[in-house]
Design a protein around this motif. Structure first.
Motif, PDB file in Angstrom:
ATOM      1  N   GLY A 254       0.816  -1.369  -0.058  1.00 30.43           N
ATOM      2  CA  GLY A 254       0.021   0.067  -0.016  1.00 30.43           C
ATOM      3  C   GLY A 254       0.755   1.223  -0.161  1.00 30.43           C
ATOM      4  O   GLY A 254       0.350   2.243   0.297  1.00 30.43           O
ATOM      5  N   TYR A 255       2.263   1.034  -0.280  1.00 29.21           N
ATOM      6  CA  TYR A 255       2.880   2.519  -0.153  1.00 29.21           C
ATOM      7  C   TYR A 255       2.800   2.990  -1.515  1.00 29.21           C
ATOM      8  O   TYR A 255       3.124   2.431  -2.502  1.00 29.21           O
ATOM      9  N   THR A 256       2.478   4.117  -1.646  1.00 30.92           N
ATOM     10  CA  THR A 256       2.598   5.017  -3.132  1.00 30.92           C
ATOM     11  C   THR A 256       3.809   5.599  -3.157  1.00 30.92           C
ATOM     12  O   THR A 256       4.277   5.954  -4.386  1.00 30.92           O
ATOM     13  N   THR A 257       4.362   6.456  -2.233  1.00 34.67           N
ATOM     14  CA  THR A 257       5.311   7.437  -2.245  1.00 34.67           C
ATOM     15  C   THR A 257       6.485   6.898  -1.272  1.00 34.67           C
ATOM     16  O   THR A 257       6.381   6.569  -0.243  1.00 34.67           O
ATOM     17  N   PRO A 258       7.913   6.913  -1.870  1.00 35.20           N
ATOM     18  CA  PRO A 258       9.016   6.611  -0.998  1.00 35.20           C
ATOM     19  C   PRO A 258       9.007   7.496   0.038  1.00 35.20           C
ATOM     20  O   PRO A 258       8.885   8.707  -0.120  1.00 35.20           O
ATOM     21  N   SER A 259       9.397   7.360   1.331  1.00 33.56           N
ATOM     22  CA  SER A 259       9.573   8.320   2.412  1.00 33.56           C
ATOM     23  C   SER A 259      10.957   9.046   2.174  1.00 33.56           C
ATOM     24  O   SER A 259      11.915   8.320   1.365  1.00 33.56           O
TER      25      SER A 259
ATOM     26  N   ALA B 275      18.632   7.680  10.806  1.00 28.50           N
ATOM     27  CA  ALA B 275      17.131   7.559  10.848  1.00 28.50           C
ATOM     28  C   ALA B 275      16.651   6.701  11.860  1.00 28.50           C
ATOM     29  O   ALA B 275      17.344   5.851  12.150  1.00 28.50           O
ATOM     30  N   GLN B 276      15.430   7.069  12.388  1.00 26.07           N
ATOM     31  CA  GLN B 276      15.057   6.370  13.705  1.00 26.07           C
ATOM     32  C   GLN B 276      13.757   5.448  12.978  1.00 26.07           C
ATOM     33  O   GLN B 276      13.301   5.754  11.830  1.00 26.07           O
ATOM     34  N   THR B 277      13.145   4.463  14.019  1.00 22.21           N
ATOM     35  CA  THR B 277      11.993   3.853  13.472  1.00 22.21           C
ATOM     36  C   THR B 277      10.900   4.736  13.280  1.00 22.21           C
ATOM     37  O   THR B 277      10.883   5.992  14.088  1.00 22.21           O
ATOM     38  N   GLY B 278      10.203   4.389  12.466  1.00 19.13           N
ATOM     39  CA  GLY B 278       9.020   5.125  11.782  1.00 19.13           C
ATOM     40  C   GLY B 278       9.264   6.311  10.619  1.00 19.13           C
ATOM     41  O   GLY B 278       8.597   6.827   9.980  1.00 19.13           O
ATOM     42  N   THR B 279      10.579   5.977  10.284  1.00 19.00           N
ATOM     43  CA  THR B 279      10.797   6.815   9.093  1.00 19.00           C
ATOM     44  C   THR B 279      10.824   5.958   7.851  1.00 19.00           C
ATOM     45  O   THR B 279      10.973   6.494   6.455  1.00 19.00           O
ATOM     46  N   GLY B 280      10.640   4.675   7.815  1.00 18.02           N
ATOM     47  CA  GLY B 280      10.486   4.025   6.715  1.00 18.02           C
ATOM     48  C   GLY B 280      12.074   3.213   6.303  1.00 18.02           C
ATOM     49  O   GLY B 280      12.166   2.991   5.429  1.00 18.02           O
ATOM     50  N   LYS B 281      12.883   3.469   7.417  1.00 16.31           N
ATOM     51  CA  LYS B 281      14.180   2.816   7.198  1.00 16.31           C
ATOM     52  C   LYS B 281      14.553   1.487   6.777  1.00 16.31           C
ATOM     53  O   LYS B 281      15.281   1.263   5.914  1.00 16.31           O
ATOM     54  N   THR B 282      13.599   0.668   7.253  1.00 16.09           N
ATOM     55  CA  THR B 282      13.740  -0.728   6.963  1.00 16.09           C
ATOM     56  C   THR B 282      13.630  -1.121   5.605  1.00 16.09           C
ATOM     57  O   THR B 282      14.649  -1.631   4.806  1.00 16.09           O
TER      58      THR B 282
ATOM     59  N   ILE C 287      13.771   9.045   3.681  1.00 16.30           N
ATOM     60  CA  ILE C 287      14.972   8.387   3.907  1.00 16.30           C
ATOM     61  C   ILE C 287      15.106   7.230   2.730  1.00 16.30           C
ATOM     62  O   ILE C 287      15.961   7.079   2.302  1.00 16.30           O
ATOM     63  N   GLN C 288      13.833   6.607   2.159  1.00 14.95           N
ATOM     64  CA  GLN C 288      13.800   5.993   1.031  1.00 14.95           C
ATOM     65  C   GLN C 288      14.288   6.619  -0.110  1.00 14.95           C
ATOM     66  O   GLN C 288      15.134   6.052  -0.935  1.00 14.95           O
ATOM     67  N   GLN C 289      13.935   7.805  -0.403  1.00 15.10           N
ATOM     68  CA  GLN C 289      14.290   8.586  -1.428  1.00 15.10           C
ATOM     69  C   GLN C 289      15.704   8.639  -1.383  1.00 15.10           C
ATOM     70  O   GLN C 289      16.469   8.759  -2.331  1.00 15.10           O
TER      71      GLN C 289
END
Ligand code: AMP
Length: 426
Positions: A20-25, A45-52, A27-29
């Motif tokens: 269901g992701y539409t746009t990279p966060s 980056a901490q948890t919640g940023t989409g780092k995984t 940190i992903q970008q």
């Protein structure tokens, strides 16, 4: 920006869209392109940023481009500090690799090693592991890291906090020297920089603030108070405000327990969450907090990192952190979609230096309030508190809370986004 434009394979795009992701966060970008280019990356980056997904997606892309389906040596190692995080990262790896011919496994301590060893024996491409169990199995000859191409060190700061430095060094010696390294950390202390220097090769540095960009909209306020009156003050604030969802940060585990006890006696449903609590107790506290049967969660910084809780209306610093960046991470827990949150800090004389450091980092003076009956002690020393000495002064006197009134209200200013220090960038 879209996931397509990042250059990820169709199979990965399909998995991402299934999530269901539409746009990279952000940190992903920032992280995905250099990882795909084969570069070492140091990410703040901490948890919640989409780092995984920031490291998992490009890692899977690289492995799937050059499959080794026959033998399947461990080609990617993701090292995490805790079992919970290992399980969470593994779940993500499984989901993102659903349409790829790649196998993965997770190993951590506290459970039978046999099934873990059996899975590894069958051949896996990606291993998610905590350091202790990884070293255990390697020492027994049940796994080899000699073919690792990509090494991810997740939550590196927490690793060091938990005393894993030696273990990390041991793990590194087990891998080939030529490999790609990715390191993620929420904070950048001297020790982290040293570790990064030892592991990474000309890294690309990227950073992201938490996904909840409401840091901009957080009302911040400082209550100057005598150390021995902090407990009474926090009880008054929570009771008077009838606050139902409060995250309180304490400096020590002992302090967190004591505070919980006192709140309990005052009729506030509170639970502590810190490293000395069993996994069961932590899970129970967290689910109680989420369901509403617990109104106040008292946490230490280390325990709070990685906590999967939604944004909260109130965050209170019972004690200020001595690392200014931790203040930003703590208050980033507040704020709700669209609405602003409130971050309060109870500050005694010996925390004056910490307050100055925080104000320097966020480039603003925090409004100060003093409540009648909870005044700061004019004779208290402003010498900074030493780490591990955050325990409450027991000479707490009772105050008549009904007499309290605002004496010096600085109002609830909105903060600007904290500007990063050089410390974070380097
Ligand atoms: P993490 O910081 O990796 O723990 O991820 C935090 C949460 O964000 C997880 O629940 C992810 O599933 C979710 N997430 C990761 N990337 C995205 C994205 N691009 N869009 C929406 N949600 C995401």
């Amino acid at each position: 920006m879209s996931f397509q434009s990042l250059g990820l394979s169709e199979a990965l795009l399909k998995a991402v869209s299934k999530k269901g992701y539409t746009t990279p966060s952000p940190i992903q970008q920032k992280a995905i392109p250099p990882v795909l280019e084969g570069k070492d990356v140091l990410a703040s980056a901490q948890t919640g940023t989409g780092k995984t997904a920031g490291f998992t997606l490009p890692l899977l892309h690289i492995l799937s481009e050059n499959p080794k389906e026959k033998f399947r040596p461990i080609r990617a190692l993701i090292l995490t500090p805790t079992r919970e995080l290992a399980a969470q990262v593994y779940a993500n790896v499984k989901e993102y690799s659903e349409f790829l011919n790649l196998r993965s496994a997770v190993i951590f301590g506290g459970v039978n090693q046999k099934p873990q060893a059996a899975t590894i024996r069958q051949g896996i491409d990606v291993l998610v592991a905590t350091p202790g169990r990884l070293l255990d199995l390697e020492n027994q000859g049940l796994l080899s890291l000699k073919r690792v191409e990509i090494f991810v060190l997740d939550e590196a700061d927490r690793m060091l906090d938990m005393g894993f430095l030696r273990d990390i060094e041991r793990v590194i010696k087990m891998m080939p020297e030529k490999r790609q390294n990715l390191m993620f950390s929420a904070t950048f202390s001297k020790d982290i920089k040293k570790l990064a220097h030892g592991i990474l090769n000309h890294p690309v540095q990227v950073e992201a603030t938490p996904e909840n960009t409401t840091v901009d909209a957080i009302s911040q306020k400082v209550y100057r108070v005598a150390k021995g009156l902090k407990t009474d003050l926090i009880i008054k604030l929570i009771s008077d405000g009838n606050w139902k969802q409060v995250l309180v940060f304490a400096r020590t585990k002992h302090g967190a327990n004591k505070l919980c006890e006192k709140m309990g006696k005052a009729g506030i449903k509170a639970a502590a969450i810190h490293g000395n609590k069993s996994q069961g107790a932590r899970t129970k506290a967290l689910s109680g907090f989420k369901s509403g049967s617990v109104s106040v969660l008292v946490a230490t910084d280390i325990a709070a990192r990685g906590l999967d809780i939604p944004l909260l209306p109130h965050v209170i610093n019972f004690e200020l952190p001595n690392i200014p960046e931790d203040y930003v991470h703590r208050i980033g827990r507040t704020g709700r979609a669209g609405a602003s949150g409130e971050a309060l800090s109870l500050v005694s004389a010996d925390e004056t230096t910490f307050l100055r450091d925080i104000e320097k980092l966020i480039e603003m003076k925090l409004p100060v309030e003093i409540l009648e009956g909870f005044e700061p002690d004019p004779n208290a020393s402003t010498a900074p508190i030493k780490q591990g000495q955050g325990r409450q002064n027991r000479n707490s006197r009772n105050s008549n809370s009904s007499n309290s009134s605002n004496r010096n209200s600085g109002g609830n200013n909105k903060s600007r986004r904290p500007k990063r220090t050089n410390d974070r960038r380097s």
